[in-house]
Design a protein around this motif. Structure first.
Motif, PDB file in Angstrom:
ATOM      1  N   ILE A 106       0.845  -1.192   0.000  1.00 26.81           N
ATOM      2  CA  ILE A 106       0.000   0.000   0.000  1.00 26.81           C
ATOM      3  C   ILE A 106       0.881   1.243   0.000  1.00 26.81           C
ATOM      4  CG2 ILE A 106      -1.787   1.265   1.249  1.00 26.81           C
ATOM      5  CD1 ILE A 106      -2.745  -1.373   2.395  1.00 26.81           C
ATOM      6  N   THR A 107       1.945   1.197   0.776  1.00 23.82           N
ATOM      7  CA  THR A 107       2.884   2.300   0.840  1.00 23.82           C
ATOM      8  C   THR A 107       3.985   2.084  -0.199  1.00 23.82           C
ATOM      9  OG1 THR A 107       4.100   1.104   2.550  1.00 23.82           O
ATOM     10  CG2 THR A 107       2.453   2.701   3.282  1.00 23.82           C
ATOM     11  N   THR A 108       4.915   3.009  -0.239  1.00 20.99           N
ATOM     12  CA  THR A 108       6.030   2.836  -1.154  1.00 20.99           C
ATOM     13  C   THR A 108       6.918   1.689  -0.683  1.00 20.99           C
ATOM     14  OG1 THR A 108       7.319   4.467   0.088  1.00 20.99           O
ATOM     15  CG2 THR A 108       6.033   5.261  -1.800  1.00 20.99           C
ATOM     16  N   GLY A 109       7.642   1.133  -1.608  1.00 18.23           N
ATOM     17  CA  GLY A 109       8.516   0.013  -1.266  1.00 18.23           C
ATOM     18  C   GLY A 109       8.375  -1.083  -2.289  1.00 18.23           C
ATOM     19  N   PRO A 110       9.276  -2.054  -2.256  1.00 17.27           N
ATOM     20  CA  PRO A 110       9.240  -3.114  -3.262  1.00 17.27           C
ATOM     21  C   PRO A 110       8.014  -4.007  -3.123  1.00 17.27           C
ATOM     22  CG  PRO A 110      10.822  -3.634  -1.532  1.00 17.27           C
ATOM     23  CD  PRO A 110      10.364  -2.236  -1.278  1.00 17.27           C
ATOM     24  N   SER A 111       7.516  -4.447  -4.264  1.00 21.19           N
ATOM     25  CA  SER A 111       6.427  -5.425  -4.252  1.00 21.19           C
ATOM     26  C   SER A 111       6.949  -6.748  -3.699  1.00 21.19           C
ATOM     27  CB  SER A 111       5.897  -5.644  -5.665  1.00 21.19           C
ATOM     28  OG  SER A 111       5.372  -4.458  -6.205  1.00 21.19           O
ATOM     29  N   LEU A 112       6.030  -7.555  -3.189  1.00 20.50           N
ATOM     30  CA  LEU A 112       6.364  -8.909  -2.766  1.00 20.50           C
ATOM     31  C   LEU A 112       6.097  -9.836  -3.947  1.00 20.50           C
ATOM     32  CD1 LEU A 112       7.083 -10.998  -0.538  1.00 20.50           C
ATOM     33  CD2 LEU A 112       4.632 -11.107  -0.028  1.00 20.50           C
ATOM     34  N   VAL A 113       7.137 -10.465  -4.460  1.00 23.92           N
ATOM     35  CA  VAL A 113       7.001 -11.387  -5.585  1.00 23.92           C
ATOM     36  C   VAL A 113       7.255 -12.804  -5.071  1.00 23.92           C
ATOM     37  CG1 VAL A 113       7.866 -12.058  -7.852  1.00 23.92           C
ATOM     38  CG2 VAL A 113       7.732  -9.628  -7.232  1.00 23.92           C
ATOM     39  N   ILE A 114       6.262 -13.655  -5.194  1.00 24.72           N
ATOM     40  CA  ILE A 114       6.347 -15.023  -4.677  1.00 24.72           C
ATOM     41  C   ILE A 114       6.388 -15.975  -5.864  1.00 24.72           C
ATOM     42  CG2 ILE A 114       5.249 -16.773  -3.242  1.00 24.72           C
ATOM     43  CD1 ILE A 114       3.789 -14.433  -1.834  1.00 24.72           C
ATOM     44  N   GLU A 115       7.522 -16.596  -6.049  1.00 30.82           N
ATOM     45  CA  GLU A 115       7.673 -17.602  -7.095  1.00 30.82           C
ATOM     46  C   GLU A 115       7.273 -18.963  -6.544  1.00 30.82           C
ATOM     47  OE1 GLU A 115      11.693 -17.299  -8.408  1.00 30.82           O
ATOM     48  OE2 GLU A 115      11.408 -15.335  -9.356  1.00 30.82           O
ATOM     49  N   ASP A 116       6.674 -19.767  -7.389  1.00 34.11           N
ATOM     50  CA  ASP A 116       6.166 -21.084  -6.985  1.00 34.11           C
ATOM     51  C   ASP A 116       5.214 -20.939  -5.793  1.00 34.11           C
ATOM     52  OD1 ASP A 116       5.754 -23.765  -7.135  1.00 34.11           O
ATOM     53  OD2 ASP A 116       7.800 -24.367  -6.624  1.00 34.11           O
ATOM     54  N   ALA A 117       4.259 -20.020  -5.961  1.00 37.24           N
ATOM     55  CA  ALA A 117       3.328 -19.700  -4.881  1.00 37.24           C
ATOM     56  C   ALA A 117       2.507 -20.910  -4.453  1.00 37.24           C
ATOM     57  CB  ALA A 117       2.405 -18.565  -5.319  1.00 37.24           C
ATOM     58  N   GLY A 118       2.183 -21.782  -5.387  1.00 35.44           N
ATOM     59  CA  GLY A 118       1.423 -22.977  -5.028  1.00 35.44           C
ATOM     60  C   GLY A 118       2.167 -23.872  -4.064  1.00 35.44           C
ATOM     61  N   GLN A 119       3.470 -24.019  -4.266  1.00 42.51           N
ATOM     62  CA  GLN A 119       4.256 -24.856  -3.379  1.00 42.51           C
ATOM     63  C   GLN A 119       4.378 -24.216  -1.998  1.00 42.51           C
ATOM     64  OE1 GLN A 119       5.423 -28.043  -4.144  1.00 42.51           O
ATOM     65  NE2 GLN A 119       5.596 -28.020  -1.907  1.00 42.51           N
ATOM     66  N   LEU A 120       4.519 -22.886  -1.958  1.00 42.71           N
ATOM     67  CA  LEU A 120       4.578 -22.212  -0.656  1.00 42.71           C
ATOM     68  C   LEU A 120       3.276 -22.414   0.110  1.00 42.71           C
ATOM     69  CD1 LEU A 120       5.988 -20.378   1.378  1.00 42.71           C
ATOM     70  CD2 LEU A 120       5.067 -18.410   0.129  1.00 42.71           C
ATOM     71  N   ALA A 121       2.140 -22.283  -0.595  1.00 41.18           N
ATOM     72  CA  ALA A 121       0.849 -22.504   0.058  1.00 41.18           C
ATOM     73  C   ALA A 121       0.738 -23.940   0.560  1.00 41.18           C
ATOM     74  CB  ALA A 121      -0.286 -22.191  -0.909  1.00 41.18           C
ATOM     75  N   LEU A 122       1.156 -24.900  -0.245  1.00 41.84           N
ATOM     76  CA  LEU A 122       1.124 -26.299   0.188  1.00 41.84           C
ATOM     77  C   LEU A 122       2.013 -26.523   1.404  1.00 41.84           C
ATOM     78  CD1 LEU A 122       1.141 -28.343  -3.138  1.00 41.84           C
ATOM     79  CD2 LEU A 122      -0.598 -28.447  -1.339  1.00 41.84           C
ATOM     80  N   ASP A 123       3.217 -25.949   1.396  1.00 44.94           N
ATOM     81  CA  ASP A 123       4.116 -26.092   2.547  1.00 44.94           C
ATOM     82  C   ASP A 123       3.466 -25.561   3.810  1.00 44.94           C
ATOM     83  OD1 ASP A 123       6.026 -27.277   0.992  1.00 44.94           O
ATOM     84  OD2 ASP A 123       7.334 -25.520   0.865  1.00 44.94           O
ATOM     85  N   PHE A 124       2.761 -24.439   3.677  1.00 41.22           N
ATOM     86  CA  PHE A 124       2.064 -23.885   4.837  1.00 41.22           C
ATOM     87  C   PHE A 124       0.964 -24.818   5.321  1.00 41.22           C
ATOM     88  CE2 PHE A 124      -1.499 -21.693   6.726  1.00 41.22           C
ATOM     89  CZ  PHE A 124      -0.898 -20.913   7.704  1.00 41.22           C
ATOM     90  N   PHE A 125       0.088 -25.214   4.409  1.00 39.21           N
ATOM     91  CA  PHE A 125      -1.054 -26.027   4.815  1.00 39.21           C
ATOM     92  C   PHE A 125      -0.625 -27.396   5.353  1.00 39.21           C
ATOM     93  CE2 PHE A 125      -3.390 -23.384   1.472  1.00 39.21           C
ATOM     94  CZ  PHE A 125      -3.935 -22.536   2.421  1.00 39.21           C
ATOM     95  N   ARG A 126       0.506 -27.892   4.911  1.00 40.33           N
ATOM     96  CA  ARG A 126       0.985 -29.192   5.390  1.00 40.33           C
ATOM     97  C   ARG A 126       1.645 -29.106   6.760  1.00 40.33           C
ATOM     98  NH1 ARG A 126       3.726 -30.843  -0.408  1.00 40.33           N
ATOM     99  NH2 ARG A 126       1.882 -31.826  -1.340  1.00 40.33           N
ATOM    100  N   THR A 127       2.157 -27.949   7.138  1.00 44.01           N
ATOM    101  CA  THR A 127       2.977 -27.869   8.351  1.00 44.01           C
ATOM    102  C   THR A 127       2.392 -27.007   9.459  1.00 44.01           C
ATOM    103  OG1 THR A 127       4.267 -26.019   7.466  1.00 44.01           O
ATOM    104  CG2 THR A 127       5.094 -28.231   7.028  1.00 44.01           C
ATOM    105  N   ASP A 128       1.505 -26.075   9.128  1.00 45.27           N
ATOM    106  CA  ASP A 128       1.024 -25.151  10.155  1.00 45.27           C
ATOM    107  C   ASP A 128      -0.138 -25.760  10.934  1.00 45.27           C
ATOM    108  OD1 ASP A 128       1.483 -22.213  11.012  1.00 45.27           O
ATOM    109  OD2 ASP A 128      -0.699 -22.409  10.907  1.00 45.27           O
TER     110      ASP A 128
END
Length: 225
Positions: A11-33
């Motif tokens: 929302i403010t100034t600053g670099p965007s967050l770019v997430i590569e292989d976002a599906g795998q990150l989501a899976l890692d979260f759902f499998r471990t959290d």
């Protein structure tokens, strides 16, 4: 680079967050959290009493969603048995990201703001309030804890609707990518688009509790081309 890449602007100034292989990150979260464990927070989202905040909702956020919210601060909301009008006005089918602009402007935005005002109060900050609201309407409410706000360049002093509207804009801009991630995780987990967007923001924060499980990931700062 593999998989789906999703960019989320601050929302403010600053670099965007770019997430590569976002599906795998989501899976890692759902499998471990713990929030995604069988019977945990995500499994309870969208179930329970439709139009009333209950004691079971507070137990859910405290046991598997890192909240430490005393039941006493919720007494005014959970002591009654009648439906809560502000919650009943939130259509179960409304999706923060896919809701059409006409409905969003005419009804959705106002109803969401009313729900936030009803749940945020003394001893009930934005983080725990949105954790409860996501349980009641998992397609509509992101979980706005401090790490998610930091990822967006915000603090809790910023009006919540500004954050929610920004996430709606970013979600619609990245709709194809979010749907691709949703499809990738769907073989194991039924998760809404806003939950996936929220998880991608939270899990990619260096201070997230998932960090020890993310040794195979990197934070890369790169000039946009």
């Amino acid at each position: 680079m593999h998989g789906t890449t999703i960019e989320i602007r601050r929302i403010t100034t600053g670099p965007s967050l770019v997430i590569e292989d976002a599906g795998q990150l989501a899976l890692d979260f759902f499998r471990t959290d713990s929030s995604s464990a069988p019977g945990g927070y995500d499994d309870q989202a969208g179930h329970g009493e439709r139009d009333r905040v209950t004691k079971a909702d507070i137990i859910a956020i405290n046991t598997t969603m890192r909240a430490r919210s005393p039941h006493t601060v919720w007494d005014a909301l959970i002591s009654g048995t009648a439906s809560q009008g502000w919650l009943a006005r939130l259509d179960l089918d409304w999706d923060l990201i896919e809701l059409d602009d006409e409905t969003w402007r005419a009804r959705g935005c106002e109803a969401i703001e009313e729900a936030i005002k009803a749940t945020v109060g003394h001893g009930r900050g934005l983080s725990v309030a949105t954790k409860v609201l996501h349980l009641k309407r998992p397609k509509l409410f992101p979980v706005l804890d401090s790490l998610v706000l930091q990822q967006l360049g915000m603090t809790e002093s910023v009006p919540p609707m500004k954050v929610i509207e920004h996430l709606r804009i970013e979600g619609r801009r990245s709709l194809d990518g979010l749907k691709a991630v949703q499809l990738q995780v769907s073989a194991h987990y039924d998760r809404s688009l806003v939950r996936i967007l929220d998880v991608l923001l939270w899990a990619s924060h260096p201070a997230a509790g998932l960090a020890p499980s993310l040794r195979g990931w990197q934070h890369v700062l790169r000039r946009a081309e």
